[in-house]
Structure formats: C-alpha cells, structure tokens
Design an enzyme around this catalytic site. Structure first.
Site, PDB file in Angstrom:
ATOM      1  N   TYR A  89       0.762  -1.025  -0.169  1.00 19.58           N
ATOM      2  CA  TYR A  89       0.216   0.054   0.040  1.00 19.58           C
ATOM      3  C   TYR A  89       0.756   1.182   0.093  1.00 19.58           C
ATOM      4  O   TYR A  89       0.281   2.358  -0.064  1.00 19.58           O
ATOM      5  CB  TYR A  89      -0.926  -0.021   1.179  1.00 19.58           C
ATOM      6  N   HIS A 105       1.153 -11.804   2.114  1.00 18.27           N
ATOM      7  CA  HIS A 105       0.077 -11.032   1.274  1.00 18.27           C
ATOM      8  C   HIS A 105      -0.578 -11.758   0.214  1.00 18.27           C
ATOM      9  O   HIS A 105      -2.023 -11.870   0.246  1.00 18.27           O
ATOM     10  CB  HIS A 105       0.576  -9.734   0.617  1.00 18.27           C
TER      11      HIS A 105
END
Length: 262
Positions: free
Chosen positions: A38, A96
C-alpha cells in the site's frame, strides 16, 4: 481480534491515510490494517503514534509484498516495515498473496522465525485457497491467527469461514462493501430500505453476524464513523436467509495471478 478494523488500501496519500486512521481511532476502532504494497506504512504508524489511544490497545497488522516472500527478503523487509511503522513489533504479519516469490517452505520458515524473534506476535495468511491453507498449517510451527480475503454478501466465502471456525482463526474480510459495487445491489438495497439504513450498513451487519468474520472496511470522512456504527444494526433471520439464498455471487478483486485462478 476486535470485531471491525480499518482497511487502508487505496487511501489518498499520506495525509489522507493519517486523517482516516486518526478518525478511526477517535471513533473506537482498535484494529488497523496496512501492507508493504500500500505504500502507507509510515503514515499509518505516525497516526497511531500521535493518537491518545495506547499503542497496546491497537491491533496493528501489515503484510509482506508478494515479491518479498523469499526467506531473506521476507525477514529483511518485515524489519523495514517496523521501521516505517515506528514500532518494535506488529501484532499480526501476513503473507499477502501466495504467488510471485512465495515458496511454501522458505516463506513460512521466515514467518516462523520472525515470530520467534519478536518482529510479530502472530502470523497471518492472505488470499490463500483451502488447499494452500492446509499446506501452510502443515509447514508452519506458528498457529495461523488470521486469514484475510475478500468477503461480503455477494462473496460470502462459506468454505473459508468454515475453515476459520474449524481451525480457530479469524477470517478477516477486506472489501466488505464489494469495493462499493455492492451498494447498488437490488437485494441489499431492499433490505437497507426495510431497516431505514444504508446498503453499506447492511453489508457490514451481515459480516458482524457471521461467526469468526472480521470486516475491515476502508473509510474516510463520515464513512469511518458510519461503518463503525453499523455494529448496532441487527439483520433478522429473513434478511440473512435471503442473502444466503441469493443467486448473485461476484468477486471484485480477481488478479490473474491469484491462487484460485491457477
């Protein structure tokens, strides 16, 4: 695990991220989710550090980028995440996506070592299929504390919710509003009208009613408070049965490299 968290994917710049995290902590959120991918770990960490809420009261989670899942890169970049976040450890560290540099034995050994060394208190997985979850459990020495996937009334993830119940971990649901695309759904809108509320509140109330499911909506401005207050809405059995029987099922985050596409 608190019953709601703040997702921070896609927030507008560092200042936007800080405002949202600050607002969430002020409202009552005690779970903040970020990721190397992010690009906002520093802003998230600054907001938590500047908040009057005690750091020990906040579940802080981040995720290792798929390109960094080789053993050396995973252990190095996890520590770099701590530096950006300004913390000595995170509460929850995820793999992730199980692709790119993901190697079950090497990646999961790194996760175990990071937990043993105090970089993280708990190990999580994200975007795994049931088969990959089973493989990871066999390889990990650490218990799986959470599995994070897209989950909302149009993608209820019944098999993965059952897996979470059976194995005692949380299923953390990202994009619980279907990236906003569930908000115009006719069934969900009809249920919202019945309760004189918003479709977003219906999506979140559905999640709160599911055992072991923790939604982490992204939010900014007034939406941060509205999402938190959706905890007060109770759907009745008729609403839940209609959603359960609904024939619309849609995944909104579906990269070609995802495990379910291989």
């Amino acid at each position: 695990m608190p019953d709601i968290g703040l997702g921070t994917s896609g927030h507008e710049g560092d200042e936007g991220t800080k405002r949202s995290v600050t607002a969430a902590l002020d409202v009552g959120y005690r779970h903040v989710d970020t990721a190397q991918m992010y690009g906002n770990e520093r802003a998230v960490g600054e907001a938590i550090a500047e908040s009057p809420v005690d750091r020990d009261d906040v579940v802080l989670a981040t995720k290792i980028h798929p390109d960094n899942l080789g053993y050396d890169d995973a252990t190095r970049t996890a520590r770099e995440s701590l530096d950006r976040l300004g913390v000595d450890a995170v509460d929850l560290l995820y793999v992730h996506w199980p692709h790119s540099a993901y190697d079950p034995e090497e990646t999961l050994r790194a996760m175990d070592d990071l937990r043993d060394e105090g970089v993280t208190d708990h190990v999580g997985l994200s975007n795994f299929t049931p088969d990959l979850l089973a493989e990871a459990r066999d390889l990990l020495e650490s218990p799986v504390a959470a599995h994070q996937v897209e989950c909302h009334p149009l993608l209820p993830q019944a098999e993965l919710r059952a897996d979470a119940r059976d194995h005692g971990h949380a299923l953390v649901g990202y994009s619980p509003l279907g990236r906003g695309k569930a908000l115009d759904d006719p069934l969900l809108s009809d249920i919202a009208e019945k309760h004189d509320t918003t479709t977003a509140a219906v999506c979140l109330a559905w999640a709160f009613d599911r055992e072991a499911l923790v939604p982490i909506p992204k939010g900014s401005g007034d939406h941060v408070r509205a999402n938190y207050e959706a905890r007060e809405l109770r759907l009745d059995d008729e609403d839940l049965d209609r959603i359960e029987a609904y024939d619309r099922r849609e995944r909104f985050i579906d990269p070609d490299a995802a495990a379910w596409n291989r």
